[in-house]
Design an enzyme around this catalytic site. Structure first.
Site, PDB file in Angstrom:
ATOM      1  N   ARG A 108     -10.594 -11.430   1.475  1.00  3.05           N
ATOM      2  CA  ARG A 108     -11.442 -12.488   0.909  1.00  3.05           C
ATOM      3  C   ARG A 108     -10.735 -13.849   0.954  1.00  3.05           C
ATOM      4  O   ARG A 108     -11.393 -14.886   0.983  1.00  3.05           O
ATOM      5  CB  ARG A 108     -11.840 -12.116  -0.522  1.00  3.05           C
ATOM      6  N   LYS A 133       0.834  -1.195   0.000  1.00  3.45           N
ATOM      7  CA  LYS A 133       0.000   0.000   0.000  1.00  3.45           C
ATOM      8  C   LYS A 133       0.874   1.253   0.000  1.00  3.45           C
ATOM      9  O   LYS A 133       2.036   1.208   0.428  1.00  3.45           O
ATOM     10  CB  LYS A 133      -0.887   0.030   1.258  1.00  3.45           C
TER      11      LYS A 133
END
Length: 496
Positions: A355, A281
């Site tokens: 996920r 990130k």
């Protein structure tokens, strides 16, 4: 905070302050008129001078009024509606708490009859429960690890004054449920606010054990990486590969219902720090990625509330907990992993890790033969773009479950917005090298994340709550919100 209820004569209340609701553009209610008469028309005169207009959240002090035992009256604006909605009610109660805190008041009496438009018991329940939740939320303070001493609010006691003794039981129920929910929210906020070097996967496991301590109705099992490997949880373990902190699968079982009644299963994303992994990130605001376990925090807060309320249901809380960090061992973009379900996944972006841990936890949930499964996760930035901080995204393969959650959100004031889960979106997850990719491209990111999870819940009544926008605030109010604990507890109350 000490909460109590009384039906004693309001004018004889000896608390530091009486909180009196005033509505904008309306005549004084009979309850306010009685209090006004006791004070020699002081309330009406203040309103006539234009010092208080009754707008939602507006406050005005009436000091040392004659004719009553309380030291002060706090006029509290409730808005133009005779029955304020959740938003105005919370805004007004929060404003009253701030005014009380600044004044140094130690106790206050909330005159419910000055706020309620009728003697309906449901209105009284809603007022007392919402007030307790809002008061606790407004007074919440995170214990910052610091050498500096932090001042504590002086406000210690709130008494709810009801019109007659018939309302005592209803108000007590509102207080009890509101306090349990507020405590669950506070736990979730504190866990979210803790730094990642303290709130590790192992720390989350210790918190689950703490909730279960001394409780015959709750049992906790914490699966190690070796146990998860035996179960074939390759997706979950692929996220943990880059971290020195071992992953945990936390499973807490609350048995409050009939022995053979199928449980509700809550699955909370517990990425205790998310750097993005190899798909690193940007550095700006990366510290906020300690909040990436707020789904797990909300599940623990809900579990605690279920315990405190002794809810007559069976509940299973499942928390896949790990860090997502880059290292020489970390999963790389393009790697293919095998999930517990046997389906293979091409990891196209290691920052779409939530996920990956959820899919194995959802497959694990099947062994409990659940009545329904709800997963809660700070899953996609796309949800923040779509809904901001005001609503959680909701996707589901079951209309009734979705509608139940929407209704629970409206009742609790912790709202959701349903997004489509159409087959047309599924091809975006196609992969040339595995059964699916873990991302679906730049379009409809929240929906394709839901489509990914739906492939692991085909046998279940399932709903997904994306709380990426709702789980924490930025700026001056930076910190975890504890959402959606109130929504989840309301849903469980409705089921019970």
């Amino acid at each position: 905070m000490d909460f109590s209820v009384t039906s004693a004569v309001l004018e004889k209340s000896k608390s530091d302050c009486i909180i009196c609701g005033i509505y904008h553009g309306q005549k004084l209610s009979s309850a306010v008129s009685t209090l006004n008469g006791a004070t020699g028309d002081a309330i009406q005169q203040l309103i006539d001078r234009g010092d208080h207009k009754g707008k939602a959240g507006e406050v005005q002090w009436l000091h040392a009024p004659n004719g009553i035992s309380a030291q002060r009256i706090l006029l509290l604006g409730m808005g133009a509606e005779s029955k304020p909605g959740n938003r105005d009610l919370k805004k007004s109660i929060a404003a009253a708490v701030e005014a009380l805190r600044k004044s140094g008041s130690r106790s206050a009496t909330l005159a419910t009859s000055t706020i309620l438009s009728s003697t309906d018991t449901q209105e009284l329940y809603h007022l007392t429960r919402t007030a307790v939740e809002t008061i606790e939320s407004t007074l919440y303070q995170f214990d910052i690890p610091s050498s500096r001493k932090k001042s504590r609010p002086l406000l210690k006691k709130i008494t709810f004054n009801v019109a007659d003794r018939k309302g005592l039981t209803t108000a007590k129920k509102g207080i009890e449920e509101g306090k349990a929910i507020a405590d669950g929210v506070s736990l979730a906020r504190t866990l979210g606010n803790l730094p990642g070097n303290i709130c590790t996967p192992n720390y989350l496991a210790s918190q689950a054990r703490k909730i279960a301590r001394g409780e015959k109705s709750i049992s906790v099992r914490v699966l190690s990486e070796k146990e998860m490997e035996k179960l074939g949880m390759g997706a979950l373990l692929s996220v943990a590969r880059g971290s020195d902190q071992p992953a945990k699968l936390i499973v807490a079982t609350y048995s409050g219902g009939a022995k053979k009644a199928p449980p509700v299963v809550l699955v909370g994303k517990g990425v205790t720090f998310d750097s993005g992994g190899i798909s690193l990130k940007p550095g700006g605001k990366m510290d906020e990625m300690k909040f990436d376990m707020c789904g797990a925090a909300s599940v623990l807060g809900t579990l605690q509330a279920a315990r405190d309320l002794k809810l007559p249901i069976n509940l299973v809380a499942i928390i896949p907990a790990t860090e997502n960090l880059p290292s020489g061992k970390a999963t790389k973009p393009g790697d293919v992993v095998t999930s517990m379900s046997g389906q293979t996944i091409e990891v196209l972006n290691t920052d779409a890790e939530g996920r990956l841990i959820l899919c194995d936890a959802l497959t694990y949930a099947e062994r409990f033969k659940p009545a329904e499964v709800i997963d809660i996760a700070t899953l996609t930035g796309a949800c923040v773009v779509a809904l901001g901080k005001h609503a959680s995204g909701l996707l589901s393969n079951d209309d009734k479950l979705a509608n139940d959650l929407i209704q629970s959100g409206e009742e609790s004031g912790d709202r959701t917005w349903r997004l489509p889960l159409w087959d047309e979106y599924q091809p975006q997850l196609d992969s040339n090298f595995a059964d699916m990719g873990n991302i679906g491209g730049p379009e409809a990111g929240t929906i394709t994340a839901g489509c990914f999870l739906s492939r692991f819940t085909e046998k279940q009544r399932w709903a997904h709550l994306d709380i990426a926008g709702a789980a924490w605030l930025q700026g001056k109010e930076k910190g975890a919100t504890g959402r959606p604990v109130s929504l989840l507890v309301q849903h469980l109350l409705n089921l019970g």
